[in-house]
Design a protein around this motif. Structure first.
Motif, PDB file in Angstrom:
ATOM      1  N   SER A   1       7.345  35.645  -9.717  1.00 46.83           N
ATOM      2  CA  SER A   1       8.373  34.947 -10.497  1.00 46.83           C
ATOM      3  C   SER A   1       7.961  33.515 -10.827  1.00 46.83           C
ATOM      4  N   SER A   2       8.127  33.165 -12.101  1.00 46.01           N
ATOM      5  CA  SER A   2       7.874  31.809 -12.618  1.00 46.01           C
ATOM      6  C   SER A   2       6.396  31.448 -12.710  1.00 46.01           C
ATOM      7  N   LEU A   3       5.508  32.334 -12.258  1.00 48.29           N
ATOM      8  CA  LEU A   3       4.079  32.051 -12.404  1.00 48.29           C
ATOM      9  C   LEU A   3       3.667  32.197 -13.868  1.00 48.29           C
ATOM     10  N   PRO A   4       2.749  31.357 -14.338  1.00 47.56           N
ATOM     11  CA  PRO A   4       2.288  31.470 -15.725  1.00 47.56           C
ATOM     12  C   PRO A   4       1.558  32.794 -15.967  1.00 47.56           C
ATOM     13  N   LEU A   5       1.773  33.359 -17.128  1.00 55.74           N
ATOM     14  CA  LEU A   5       1.031  34.545 -17.526  1.00 55.74           C
ATOM     15  C   LEU A   5      -0.405  34.154 -17.855  1.00 55.74           C
ATOM     16  N   ASP A   6      -1.360  35.003 -17.440  1.00 58.11           N
ATOM     17  CA  ASP A   6      -2.755  34.701 -17.736  1.00 58.11           C
ATOM     18  C   ASP A   6      -3.131  35.271 -19.106  1.00 58.11           C
ATOM     19  N   PRO A   7      -4.303  34.943 -19.625  1.00 57.37           N
ATOM     20  CA  PRO A   7      -4.681  35.395 -20.970  1.00 57.37           C
ATOM     21  C   PRO A   7      -4.658  36.917 -21.131  1.00 57.37           C
TER      22      PRO A   7
ATOM     23  N   ARG B   1      12.649  41.328 -25.496  1.00 58.56           N
ATOM     24  CA  ARG B   1      12.085  40.978 -24.183  1.00 58.56           C
ATOM     25  C   ARG B   1      10.633  40.543 -24.302  1.00 58.56           C
ATOM     26  N   VAL B   2       9.884  41.239 -25.125  1.00 62.07           N
ATOM     27  CA  VAL B   2       8.475  40.872 -25.319  1.00 62.07           C
ATOM     28  C   VAL B   2       8.376  39.492 -25.963  1.00 62.07           C
ATOM     29  N   ASN B   3       9.198  39.246 -26.966  1.00 61.77           N
ATOM     30  CA  ASN B   3       9.182  37.933 -27.632  1.00 61.77           C
ATOM     31  C   ASN B   3       9.514  36.813 -26.651  1.00 61.77           C
ATOM     32  N   GLU B   4      10.498  37.054 -25.779  1.00 63.33           N
ATOM     33  CA  GLU B   4      10.890  36.032 -24.804  1.00 63.33           C
ATOM     34  C   GLU B   4       9.783  35.788 -23.779  1.00 63.33           C
ATOM     35  N   LEU B   5       9.120  36.856 -23.357  1.00 66.76           N
ATOM     36  CA  LEU B   5       8.020  36.695 -22.410  1.00 66.76           C
ATOM     37  C   LEU B   5       6.871  35.908 -23.045  1.00 66.76           C
ATOM     38  N   LEU B   6       6.607  36.169 -24.315  1.00 66.78           N
ATOM     39  CA  LEU B   6       5.559  35.425 -25.005  1.00 66.78           C
ATOM     40  C   LEU B   6       5.961  33.960 -25.199  1.00 66.78           C
ATOM     41  N   ALA B   7       7.236  33.727 -25.448  1.00 60.07           N
ATOM     42  CA  ALA B   7       7.700  32.360 -25.678  1.00 60.07           C
ATOM     43  C   ALA B   7       7.673  31.524 -24.396  1.00 60.07           C
ATOM     44  N   THR B   8       8.086  32.125 -23.279  1.00 60.42           N
ATOM     45  CA  THR B   8       8.118  31.377 -22.018  1.00 60.42           C
ATOM     46  C   THR B   8       6.768  31.380 -21.328  1.00 60.42           C
ATOM     47  N   ALA B   9       5.993  32.484 -21.519  1.00 60.89           N
ATOM     48  CA  ALA B   9       4.661  32.644 -20.920  1.00 60.89           C
ATOM     49  C   ALA B   9       4.680  32.553 -19.400  1.00 60.89           C
ATOM     50  N   VAL B  10       5.788  32.988 -18.805  1.00 57.01           N
ATOM     51  CA  VAL B  10       5.885  33.061 -17.343  1.00 57.01           C
ATOM     52  C   VAL B  10       6.569  34.366 -16.951  1.00 57.01           C
TER      53      VAL B  10
END
Length: 231
Positions: free
Chosen positions: A167-173, A206-215
């Motif tokens: 949770s809250s960790l940045p998404l990697d490339p 959900r995908v758009n939000e994950l891409l926007a927050t990147a966490v």
């Protein structure tokens, strides 16, 4: 030799037992007259237990949708799955995974490995409302698969999982790339037969939000965030 996927898709199913811990009818079966043996899990729609917040008779379609998304976006986390007829009617048929019995899935499920991170992201994408430790399948080569995705893809936020350590960790490339692959899919065409229009729209959101927050998402403070029982 006939590919295993073809045998699972069209071979004659012979039921050999039932997984009694499952809440819905979950049958262990073989594809008849195969050498080596091809084992499968068969979940007939007729054996689904009604749920108050999911439409009756469509858990199999959600299981299949999870497989399609996993395959098409490159997550590769769901065993080969089809929708087909069987001895007890139409339902979901999935490749059986031989697991490494020496792995403690509770301990594994609380670790921080890359495969588990990818599964946590996958669950956030499909809005999995029931990720338990017992749904983690680690084979003898250490490869992780996930099963039991029938309670997924709801249009409302229902993410419940035992995998919250990211949770809250940045998404990697690589994780961003997976999300972009989902975003690039024609979700409306792929899932038109299996999910409602609002569920498909929510999937894209959900995908758009994950891409926007990147966490990685955080647990909900408004409802239980862990399924019960957790195993």
């Amino acid at each position: 030799m006939i590919p295993k996927s073809e045998l699972i898709s069209s071979g004659e199913i012979t039921v050999v037992g039932r997984l009694v811990d499952a809440s819905n009818a979950t049958l262990l079966a073989n594809i008849k007259d195969c050498d080596p043996k091809v084992e499968i899990i068969y979940k007939p729609v007729a054996g689904e237990r009604p749920l108050w917040d999911f439409p009756d008779g469509d858990l199999a379609s959600r299981e299949y949708s999870a497989f399609l998304l996993s395959l098409m976006a490159g997550f590769n986390l769901v065993p080969f799955t089809v929708l087909r007829d069987g001895p007890f009617g139409y339902g979901m048929v999935q490749e059986w995974i031989d697991i490494d019995e020496t792995v403690d899935v509770v301990e594994y499920g609380q670790s921080d490995g890359d495969q588990l991170r990818k599964l946590a992201l996958f669950d956030a994408v499909i809005n999995n409302a029931d990720r338990k430790f017992g749904h983690l399948l680690i084979d003898n080569q250490g490869v992780l698969k996930g099963c039991d995705h029938g309670i997924s893809f709801h249009s409302e936020d229902k993410l419940r999982t035992v995998i919250w350590q990211f949770s809250s960790l940045p998404l990697d490339p690589e994780e961003i790339t997976l999300l972009n692959k989902v975003s690039a899919l024609n979700l409306e065409q792929i899932f038109n037969e299996y999910l409602t229009a609002s569920e498909i729209s929510a999937l894209r959101q959900r995908v758009n939000e994950l891409l926007a927050t990147a966490v990685f998402p955080e647990p909900s403070q408004l409802r239980p965030a862990i399924p019960w029982p957790p195993v």
